[in-house]
Design an enzyme around this catalytic site. Structure first.
Site, short mmCIF file in Angstrom:
data_model
loop_
_atom_site.label_atom_id
_atom_site.label_comp_id
_atom_site.label_asym_id
_atom_site.label_seq_id
_atom_site.Cartn_x
_atom_site.Cartn_y
_atom_site.Cartn_z
CD GLU A 147 25.53 39.79 22.18
OE1 GLU A 147 25.03 40.91 22.02
OE2 GLU A 147 25.67 38.98 21.24
C1 HEC Z 1 29.92 39.55 23.40
C2 HEC Z 1 30.08 39.90 22.01
C3 HEC Z 1 29.21 40.97 21.41
C4 HEC Z 1 28.97 42.25 21.90
C5 HEC Z 1 29.46 42.87 23.19
C6 HEC Z 1 28.17 42.90 20.88
N1 HEC Z 1 27.94 42.05 19.84
FE1 HEC Z 1 27.04 42.50 18.08
N2 HEC Z 1 26.96 40.56 17.61
C7 HEC Z 1 27.58 39.54 18.31
C8 HEC Z 1 27.13 38.26 17.78
C9 HEC Z 1 27.58 36.90 18.27
C10 HEC Z 1 26.24 38.55 16.73
C11 HEC Z 1 25.46 37.54 15.87
C12 HEC Z 1 24.34 36.97 16.72
C13 HEC Z 1 23.26 36.28 15.91
O1 HEC Z 1 23.16 36.54 14.71
O2 HEC Z 1 22.52 35.50 16.47
C14 HEC Z 1 26.16 40.01 16.64
C15 HEC Z 1 25.45 40.72 15.67
C16 HEC Z 1 25.57 42.08 15.47
C17 HEC Z 1 25.13 42.80 14.30
C18 HEC Z 1 24.45 42.20 13.09
C19 HEC Z 1 25.44 42.06 11.97
C20 HEC Z 1 24.92 41.22 10.84
O3 HEC Z 1 25.62 41.11 9.82
O4 HEC Z 1 23.83 40.65 10.93
C21 HEC Z 1 25.43 44.13 14.51
C22 HEC Z 1 25.18 45.28 13.58
C23 HEC Z 1 26.03 44.21 15.83
N3 HEC Z 1 26.12 42.96 16.37
C24 HEC Z 1 26.39 45.40 16.46
C25 HEC Z 1 26.65 45.46 17.83
C26 HEC Z 1 26.60 46.68 18.62
C27 HEC Z 1 26.25 48.04 18.10
C28 HEC Z 1 26.95 46.35 19.90
C29 HEC Z 1 27.00 47.23 21.12
C30 HEC Z 1 25.76 47.85 21.51
C31 HEC Z 1 27.24 44.91 19.88
N4 HEC Z 1 27.00 44.43 18.63
C32 HEC Z 1 27.71 44.21 20.97
C33 HEC Z 1 28.46 39.72 19.36
C34 HEC Z 1 28.52 40.86 20.14
#
Ligand code: HEC
Ligand code: HEC
Length: 350
Positions: A147
């Site tokens: 990420e």
């Molecule tokens: C490169 C893409 C990417 C970036 C950058 C990213 N995320 Fe995510 N995020 C994801 C993915 C893919 C998942 C699910 C992963 C899993 O469940 O294994 C996720 C899961 C989440 C969830 C959980 C949602 C749920 O319904 O369970 C949250 C809240 C979230 N991210 C917030 C953030 C925040 C705040 C940041 C920055 C600090 C961030 N993400 C940066 C791709 C990203």
């Protein structure tokens, strides 16, 4: 002649009265019907709460302002390509509408990006529930190699401290901390901001008593959603996000998703046999906007996702009309994103 006109007018008046009467009767019956459905569903799917508080992380204006800036901060990724908003875009309902998302190095992650809207209200975070809340979750992506790929917490803290504007912003958000620029506070600020991302929708307006907020077809869809048994798993104010369930209960995951490799879900976290193929039941708020669907983002269309769900979780084949009605109902869970929410903040200069 006069008599005749008088007679005719009375006749007409009577006719009008009769008509309005049936109309009021129909409206009254409709209202009663609406009220009785409302009574049943309000227990299963409560209205979206106005707040998503965390006693350990009070939501303040200063904290959410900082959190929003950090949410857009690409300097929190190693190469500067990525911020939270890249994958959870606030202009597109907190997703990027891609099956899986490219990280800072362009490499694709293994799972679909869920929406950041309303996410704070879930019982756990991630598809497999490996973070307990949005504060804990916010610490993951910055250090995750696929990420944002930052080397460690100290590096992130140093980087933030080197950007002039952050000193004041962190001090205002954490006024009692001597040294407020910490990784823990970064998590708290982003978490506090995410706690404000709530999207009440026409469903909530209807639940509050506004009969015209949703149509007869949409109500039919809600009834089908319940009579089919979707609510056994997709329940609560988010229509999900309150339990783990196995996907699939019937058939084979690889066949349903047309993929080579099954995802074992929560098993990868706990290594407990009972957790094989267990996933957090996803929320259905804004679901019409957060395609593609499922943990691998392999299904583009909502009606296909509904069809797969009915077969794989309930062993039922829905008719095309039932699927259309459920999809119509799910659209009532779409909230309005204000310009204020969508607006990108100014990032502090060096
Ligand atoms: C490169 C893409 C990417 C970036 C950058 C990213 N995320 Fe995510 N995020 C994801 C993915 C893919 C998942 C699910 C992963 C899993 O469940 O294994 C996720 C899961 C989440 C969830 C959980 C949602 C749920 O319904 O369970 C949250 C809240 C979230 N991210 C917030 C953030 C925040 C705040 C940041 C920055 C600090 C961030 N993400 C940066 C791709 C990203
Ligand atoms: C036995 C529990 C269960 C039942 C019953 C159930 N679901 Fe699901 N639903 C899940 C789980 C678990 C997932 C996540 C599957 C995955 O991606 O691994 C899911 C995913 C979904 C998704 C995709 C969400 C997203 O963000 O990608 C939709 C849409 C959906 N369900 C709708 C329905 C509908 C409509 C019904 C009734 C016909 C239904 N579900 C019945 C457990 C259930």
């Amino acid at each position: 002649m006069k008599k005749l006109i008088l007679f005719a007018s009375f006749g007409l008046l009577g006719f009008f009265l009769a008509c309005t009467n049936t109309k009021t009767n129909e409206q009254a019956t409709e209202k009663l019907k609406n009220d009785s459905i409302r009574k049943v569903v309000s227990v299963i799917f409560a209205a979206l709460p106005a707040e998503a508080p965390n006693p350990e992380n009070q939501v303040t204006a200063e904290k959410t302002a900082l959190g929003k800036i950090l949410y857009f901060e690409t300097r929190l990724s190693k190469k500067g390509n990525n911020s939270c908003n890249s994958c959870h875009n606030l202009n597109t309902y907190g997703v990027d509408n891609k099956s899986t998302s490219p990280g800072d190095e362009g490499k694709l992650g293994g799972r679909n990006s869920p929406t950041s809207f309303n996410s704070a209200l879930q019982f756990v975070q991630f598809w497999d529930g490996r973070a307990k809340d949005v504060e804990e979750q916010a610490g993951g992506p910055v250090l995750n190699p696929v990420e944002m790929n930052m080397p460690d917490k100290a590096f992130v803290e140093k980087k933030l401290a080197s950007i002039k504007g952050y000193k004041e912003l962190f001090a205002a958000a954490f006024p009692t901390d001597k040294n407020p620029i910490t990784y823990e506070n970064l998590k708290k600020a982003i978490g506090a901001f995410e706690r404000t991302l709530l999207t009440p929708s026409p469903y909530d307006a209807w639940l509050a008593g506004n009969d015209s907020a949703i149509t007869a077809q949409e109500i039919k869809g809600l009834q089908t959603f319940m009579s089919s048994g979707c609510n056994a798993c997709h329940m609560g104010s988010l229509f999900g996000g309150s339990m783990y369930q196995k996907f699939p209960l019937f058939g084979d995951q690889k066949t349903w998703l047309k993929t080579e490799k099954a995802d074992e879900g929560r098993f990868a976290v706990t290594k407990a046999e009972a957790d094989k193929y267990m996933f957090k039941v996803p929320i259905l708020r804004n679901i019409t906007e957060t395609w593609p669907y499922f943990h691998d983002g392999s299904v583009k269309e909502l009606h296909v996702a509904i069809d797969i769900m009915a077969q794989s979780e309930l062993n039922k084949k829905l008719t095309p009309e039932e699927i259309t009605n459920i999809a119509a109902f799910l659209k009532t869970l779409k909230g309005n994103l204000s310009d204020e929410v969508k607006k990108a903040p100014a990032l502090p200069g060096i």
